[in-house]
Design an enzyme around this catalytic site. Structure first.
Site, short mmCIF file in Angstrom:
data_model
loop_
_atom_site.label_atom_id
_atom_site.label_comp_id
_atom_site.label_asym_id
_atom_site.label_seq_id
_atom_site.Cartn_x
_atom_site.Cartn_y
_atom_site.Cartn_z
N ASN A 199 -41.47 -6.77 42.41
CA ASN A 199 -40.81 -5.93 43.09
C ASN A 199 -41.31 -6.10 44.75
O ASN A 199 -40.64 -6.47 45.64
CB ASN A 199 -40.46 -4.63 42.65
CG ASN A 199 -39.77 -3.67 43.81
OD1 ASN A 199 -38.95 -4.17 44.33
ND2 ASN A 199 -39.92 -2.38 43.68
N THR A 200 -42.63 -5.89 44.78
CA THR A 200 -43.13 -5.71 46.42
C THR A 200 -42.90 -7.21 47.15
O THR A 200 -42.47 -7.04 48.25
CB THR A 200 -44.54 -5.20 46.16
OG1 THR A 200 -44.57 -3.96 45.68
CG2 THR A 200 -45.02 -4.97 47.98
N ASP A 240 -36.48 0.59 33.89
CA ASP A 240 -37.91 0.32 34.42
C ASP A 240 -38.56 1.70 34.52
O ASP A 240 -37.96 2.78 35.32
CB ASP A 240 -38.08 -0.45 35.57
CG ASP A 240 -39.50 -0.65 35.62
OD1 ASP A 240 -40.42 -0.81 34.76
OD2 ASP A 240 -40.13 -1.16 36.89
N HIS A 241 -39.78 2.10 33.86
CA HIS A 241 -40.30 3.47 34.12
C HIS A 241 -39.43 4.58 33.88
O HIS A 241 -39.09 5.81 34.67
CB HIS A 241 -41.12 3.48 35.42
CG HIS A 241 -42.18 2.83 35.66
ND1 HIS A 241 -43.47 2.98 34.91
CD2 HIS A 241 -42.42 1.51 36.24
CE1 HIS A 241 -44.17 1.74 35.15
NE2 HIS A 241 -43.78 1.13 36.08
N ASN A 258 -43.37 -8.23 35.68
CA ASN A 258 -42.58 -7.49 36.84
C ASN A 258 -42.96 -7.68 38.19
O ASN A 258 -44.20 -7.62 38.19
CB ASN A 258 -42.75 -5.91 36.41
CG ASN A 258 -42.24 -5.56 35.12
OD1 ASN A 258 -41.83 -6.32 34.09
ND2 ASN A 258 -42.15 -4.27 34.74
N HIS A 317 -47.07 -5.25 34.51
CA HIS A 317 -46.56 -4.64 35.72
C HIS A 317 -47.44 -4.82 37.11
O HIS A 317 -48.39 -5.18 36.91
CB HIS A 317 -46.44 -3.15 35.32
CG HIS A 317 -45.41 -2.60 34.56
ND1 HIS A 317 -44.26 -1.97 34.79
CD2 HIS A 317 -45.14 -2.98 33.13
CE1 HIS A 317 -43.53 -1.78 33.84
NE2 HIS A 317 -44.26 -2.15 32.89
N GLY A 318 -46.71 -4.83 38.07
CA GLY A 318 -47.60 -4.80 39.51
C GLY A 318 -47.97 -6.17 39.58
O GLY A 318 -49.06 -6.31 39.85
N SER A 364 -47.00 -8.62 41.64
CA SER A 364 -46.89 -8.86 43.17
C SER A 364 -48.37 -8.89 43.76
O SER A 364 -48.92 -7.83 43.65
CB SER A 364 -46.07 -8.19 43.97
OG SER A 364 -44.63 -8.20 43.55
N HIS A 397 -49.14 -1.09 41.30
CA HIS A 397 -47.68 -1.35 42.05
C HIS A 397 -47.98 -1.27 43.41
O HIS A 397 -48.69 -0.56 43.98
CB HIS A 397 -47.05 0.06 41.55
CG HIS A 397 -46.44 0.08 40.10
ND1 HIS A 397 -46.62 1.14 39.42
CD2 HIS A 397 -45.90 -0.78 39.39
CE1 HIS A 397 -46.07 0.97 38.10
NE2 HIS A 397 -45.46 -0.16 38.07
#
Length: 279
Positions: free
Chosen positions: A227-228, A80-81, A225, A203-204, A206, A175
């Site tokens: 994550n948080t 990722d990134h 995607n 992306h981002g 959450s 993000h």
């Protein structure tokens, strides 16, 4: 992975990418995906590669864990990134299935040039490539930026001139934690989907509502995607466990409840993306 992503796009669901921040994340991601019978993408942000042990160690660890857990659903290991062309090449050489080159901060000509260099190298090794246009806002894993909507012409050029496999157009997502309410550009999503026959990546995710996620999926997003919210579930439960019994010191007793919280959160994400029972 191309086949899996294309199937998701055609059937209007999305494959979640869950970022791994350690071994227990890998275990929980695989467990949740296996329970729900969902294809899954395990992402490792380029900013945390050194912390996790390097490209080769990470990729080998994930693939060994898949075998050890007798996982039967499709699992994709994704960078990722990716910060540089060379880092993307290192991930390809280490055995990653997919890499993202993030040239979003570059002028479009340079973004195209460097993304194409990654695509040329990756495709020779049967690895797929994600590119990005615009800027995702917020701060997560050291990825910092202000929201900048993707330009349609730039999206067209990046997709057509590099022959990338998936495209992440920045359209209002952030993000990390949102300040206020997310404001996604659905009109822009539709214009990009209509112009480019490439699966889109969000992306981002959450903090975005279930309703908005489903809208994004129906407007061409086949990979989303997260994550948080997984990290929040893990840390909240960890604090609760330690505060409830300050005499605890056994790692399993401390970590198991937080692992259960992560599995539950990842399962809920899979259901949001409607990728369950797709295997």
């Amino acid at each position: 992975m191309n086949t899996i992503i294309q199937k998701a796009k055609e059937e209007h669901y999305a494959i979640p990418q869950i970022n791994a921040n350690g071994l227990i994340w890998i275990e929980c991601i695989l467990k949740a995906a296996e329970i729900t019978r969902s294809p899954i993408i395990i992402g490792t942000t380029d900013k945390v590669i050194e912390f996790l042990g390097g490209y080769q160690f990470i990729c080998s660890t994930i693939k060994n864990k898949i075998k050890a857990m007798d996982v039967t659903i499709p699992v994709i290991v994704h960078l990722d990134h990716g910060l540089t062309v060379e880092n993307c090449k290192k991930a390809v050489d280490a055995g990653y299935d997919s890499v993202m080159f993030d040239g979003s901060k570059l002028p479009i000509e340079e973004n195209i040039k460097q993304t194409k260099a990654v695509v040329d190298y990756a495709h020779k090794n049967n690895v797929i490539v994600e590119g990005e246009v615009g800027a995702i806002g917020g701060n997560e894993d050291g990825v910092i930026g202000n929201v900048k909507y993707a330009d349609l012409d730039d999206c067209l050029r990046l997709a057509q001139e590099t022959l990338l496999d998936t495209l992440a157009p920045a359209l209002g997502s952030v993000h990390g934690k949102y300040q206020g309410e997310p404001d996604l550009g659905f009109a822009e999503m539709k214009a990009i989907q209509d112009a480019i026959d490439v699966p889109l990546v969000l992306h981002g995710a959450s903090g975005i509502s279930d309703e908005d996620l489903l809208k994004a999926i129906h407007l061409g997003h086949a990979k989303i995607n997260f994550n948080t919210e997984i990290n929040i579930a893990w840390s909240n439960q960890l604090r609760q466990t330690l505060n409830q019994d300050k005499s605890l010191f056994n790692p399993q007793q401390i970590l198991n409840p937080s692992k259960e919280a992560m599995v539950e959160t990842i399962q809920s994400i899979i259901y949001k993306c409607t990728s369950h029972n797709r295997v």
